[in-house]
Design an enzyme around this catalytic site. Structure first.
Site, short mmCIF file in Angstrom:
data_model
loop_
_atom_site.label_atom_id
_atom_site.label_comp_id
_atom_site.label_asym_id
_atom_site.label_seq_id
_atom_site.Cartn_x
_atom_site.Cartn_y
_atom_site.Cartn_z
N LYS A 1 33.92 36.04 19.40
CA LYS A 1 33.32 35.21 18.94
C LYS A 1 31.77 35.65 18.87
CE LYS A 1 31.38 31.86 21.82
NZ LYS A 1 29.85 31.53 21.68
N ASN A 2 31.32 36.18 19.98
CA ASN A 2 30.01 36.48 20.02
C ASN A 2 29.64 37.79 19.21
OD1 ASN A 2 29.40 34.32 21.47
ND2 ASN A 2 29.21 35.08 23.39
N ARG B 1 34.83 25.38 20.87
CA ARG B 1 33.56 26.24 20.09
C ARG B 1 34.13 27.70 20.23
NH1 ARG B 1 28.46 25.20 22.91
NH2 ARG B 1 28.28 27.36 21.65
N CYS C 1 19.62 22.86 26.27
CA CYS C 1 21.05 23.49 25.86
C CYS C 1 21.66 23.06 27.22
CB CYS C 1 21.19 24.70 25.77
SG CYS C 1 22.73 25.50 25.87
N ASP D 1 29.18 34.58 31.16
CA ASP D 1 30.29 33.74 30.50
C ASP D 1 31.73 33.84 31.21
OD1 ASP D 1 28.43 33.26 28.48
OD2 ASP D 1 29.10 35.00 27.17
N ARG E 1 16.56 28.13 27.08
CA ARG E 1 16.91 29.34 26.51
C ARG E 1 16.06 29.44 25.51
NH1 ARG E 1 23.40 28.80 24.84
NH2 ARG E 1 23.08 31.05 24.37
N PRO E 2 14.75 30.13 25.98
CA PRO E 2 13.52 30.33 25.06
C PRO E 2 14.07 31.47 23.91
CG PRO E 2 13.23 31.65 27.03
CD PRO E 2 14.38 30.77 27.26
N1 EPU Z 1 15.73 34.91 27.28
C1 EPU Z 1 14.32 34.80 27.13
N2 EPU Z 1 13.55 35.01 25.86
C2 EPU Z 1 14.31 35.10 24.93
C3 EPU Z 1 15.76 35.16 24.72
C4 EPU Z 1 16.42 35.00 26.02
O1 EPU Z 1 13.43 34.86 28.10
O2 EPU Z 1 13.82 35.36 23.72
C5 EPU Z 1 16.33 35.02 28.64
C6 EPU Z 1 17.61 33.58 28.44
O3 EPU Z 1 16.78 32.61 28.95
C7 EPU Z 1 18.48 34.18 29.44
C8 EPU Z 1 18.61 35.54 29.29
O4 EPU Z 1 17.29 36.10 28.62
O5 EPU Z 1 17.80 33.90 30.91
C9 EPU Z 1 19.52 36.18 28.55
O6 EPU Z 1 19.61 35.35 27.12
P1 EPU Z 1 20.39 35.86 25.98
O7 EPU Z 1 19.32 36.06 24.83
O8 EPU Z 1 20.83 37.32 26.27
O9 EPU Z 1 21.52 34.97 25.67
P2 EPU Z 1 21.94 34.36 24.18
O10 EPU Z 1 21.80 35.65 23.26
O11 EPU Z 1 21.16 33.34 23.56
C10 EPU Z 1 24.38 35.56 24.25
C11 EPU Z 1 25.54 34.86 24.12
C12 EPU Z 1 26.06 33.77 25.31
C13 EPU Z 1 25.86 34.55 26.66
C14 EPU Z 1 24.61 35.32 26.69
C15 EPU Z 1 24.48 36.20 27.93
C16 EPU Z 1 26.11 34.76 21.72
C17 EPU Z 1 26.19 33.94 20.30
N3 EPU Z 1 25.58 34.00 22.81
O12 EPU Z 1 23.32 34.36 24.32
O13 EPU Z 1 27.19 33.32 25.14
O14 EPU Z 1 25.93 33.64 27.84
O15 EPU Z 1 24.27 36.33 25.53
O16 EPU Z 1 25.37 37.10 27.77
O17 EPU Z 1 26.02 36.14 21.84
C18 EPU Z 1 29.17 31.59 25.36
O18 EPU Z 1 29.60 32.54 24.41
O19 EPU Z 1 29.40 30.77 25.98
C19 EPU Z 1 27.59 32.16 25.52
C20 EPU Z 1 26.54 31.06 26.01
#
Ligand code: EPU
Length: 421
Positions: free
Chosen positions: A22-23, A400, A117, A308, A122-123
């Site tokens: 998915k991701n 999802r 969320c 995850d 999740r910023p």
């Molecule tokens: N973060 C920041 N600033 C940002 C973005 C992220 O501080 O601008 C922080 C987040 O708050 C968190 C950390 O950095 O503490 C990691 O977040 P990340 O941005 O890597 O997460 P994401 O890209 O929103 C993806 C996956 C998630 C998975 C996370 C971590 C996708 C579509 N989603 O989310 O998947 O948990 O990486 O590996 O790829 C799931 O599939 O259940 C799921 C939530």
């Protein structure tokens, strides 16, 4: 609303085919905005999140069509729309992945700022920092982020944040930089296999990206990208969940299309707990050992133990012979499953971002509520192992991210049914 009824106690045995990730599929689908001509994707799972993104891409002028052979065909028909509206973004945070492609290809993007969320704060500040480093003007107006850039220019960007790098933030920067003028160097890039897969896809479309899979990405901008035919990598989180399903039911499962090389941290933990995980030709076989041992685990960015699979591991360790310690280092509030697992007789005590898991001999079936995608998978695992019946409500969360999980589990011996209220 659908719910699952699970009669626990059946040992799972047989083969399960793991679907596409998915991701990986979501950012790759969003990347179709960057391309000219048709993109044909194989292995895109049939999931609610994929359907949401297809709807959003449709609004952004990208036609999306599934063919009988299950391939997904995407083509930009109209590039006049640049607004990802709140209604779709709030349903699925991964919608934010259209930001980089819209900005790079259409010179502007208006993306609703994702709100709260269930798994915590999740910023998207790192995404925005990346876009502004490439030369975009960024403004927040009425809950939407407005980005504009007549020309994106390559830059040196550090993408690390307080919790490590950002997966979808790296995807956004990579996609925008692929069409920028000059070379972009990203330090502290996400190393997740899904990000490497996005880079492979973009390179197949004509991009020039090196270093993917490592924390340093070098992206030489190109003039244009052409659609291509591409197969998405298998879903490592689905594979890990089924490994734990084998372990928690004292069973044995053969995973077809499972990539063990993407799951080494998980395999290490499972083996430490006494679960056997072995390659057998093209497949991976996971089998429960004689006794399930406890473990101390902290989630980390790839190649560490994935957040995850934190909830599912907690369900498994609830039955271990001794006390385990699980610390969440990516999303410190991702613990909504704790109270639900305790309703099933687990002995979990949360202290900050750590949960102490006191192993119990038997979980007991109960009505429980799915709260987010991976927490729901933990409820299902617990239900498979519990004595008596478990009712997992709100399974739209699990839909999802897991393709027909109940059918896959039933095919290997689980007594699980989907019913509607
Ligand atoms: N973060 C920041 N600033 C940002 C973005 C992220 O501080 O601008 C922080 C987040 O708050 C968190 C950390 O950095 O503490 C990691 O977040 P990340 O941005 O890597 O997460 P994401 O890209 O929103 C993806 C996956 C998630 C998975 C996370 C971590 C996708 C579509 N989603 O989310 O998947 O948990 O990486 O590996 O790829 C799931 O599939 O259940 C799921 C939530």
């Amino acid at each position: 609303m659908d719910y699952f009824l699970i009669d626990g106690g059946a040992k799972l045995a047989g083969s399960v085919t793991i679907g596409g990730a998915k991701n990986a599929a979501l950012p790759i689908m969003a990347a179709s905005i960057l391309t000219e001509g048709e993109t044909v994707l194989h292995g895109v799972p049939e999931l609610a999140d994929v359907n949401h993104l297809m709807q959003l891409l449709g609004q952004l002028g990208v036609s999306c069509r599934r063919e009988a052979d299950d391939s997904l065909h995407l083509r930009v028909e109209d590039d006049s729309q640049c607004h990802a509206e709140y209604d779709l973004v709030r349903k699925m945070r991964a919608s934010v992945c259209v930001m980089g492609p819209l900005l790079a290809r259409r010179r502007q993007a208006q993306v609703s700022m994702p709100g709260g969320c269930t798994i915590g704060y999740r910023p998207i500040d790192l995404h925005l920092k990346g876009m502004s480093s490439l030369g975009a003007e960024v403004q927040l107006i009425g809950g939407d982020v407005h980005l504009r850039a007549d020309t994106l220019r390559g830059a040196e960007i550090f993408l690390g944040g307080p919790f490590g790098s950002t997966v979808t933030g790296t995807a956004n920067v990579m996609m925008a930089a692929a069409l920028a003028k000059g070379t972009t160097v990203v330090e502290s890039a996400a190393c997740e296999p899904e990000i490497a897969d996005l880079a492979e896809f973009l390179n197949a479309c004509g991009a020039r990206i090196r270093g993917h899979g490592s924390p340093k990405l070098v992206i030489e901008g190109v003039e244009r990208l052409k659609g291509c035919r591409y197969t998405i990598i298998p879903d490592r989180i689905e594979a890990g969940t089924f490994m734990m399903a084998a372990a928690i039911t004292d069973g044995e499962l053969r995973l077809v299309n499972g990539r063990m090389d993407h799951l080494l941290a998980v395999v290490e933990v499972l083996r430490h707990c006494g679960v056997s995980v072995e390659r057998d030709g093209d497949t991976v076989v996971a089998a429960a050992g004689r006794k399930l041992m406890p473990a101390t685990v902290a989630t980390q960015p790839y190649p560490g133990y994935p957040t995850d699979l934190q909830a599912q591991l907690m369900a498994l360790l609830s039955r271990a012979a001794g006390n385990s310690v699980i610390t969440e280092k990516i999303f410190p509030d991702r613990f909504l499953h704790v109270a639900e697992l305790n309703r099933m007789g687990a002995r979990l005590r949360k202290e900050g971002a750590t949960v102490i898991v006191e192993g119990v001999a038997q979980l007991i079936g109960a009505p429980v509520m799915a709260s987010d995608l991976r927490a729901s998978a933990a409820m299902v695992l617990a239900g498979l192992a519990a004595k008596g019946q478990t009712r997992v409500s709100r399974v739209y969360h699990i839909d999802r991210g897991y393709e027909q999980i109940e059918a896959k589990l039933a095919a290997v011996g689980a007594a699980i049914r989907r019913l509607s209220e």
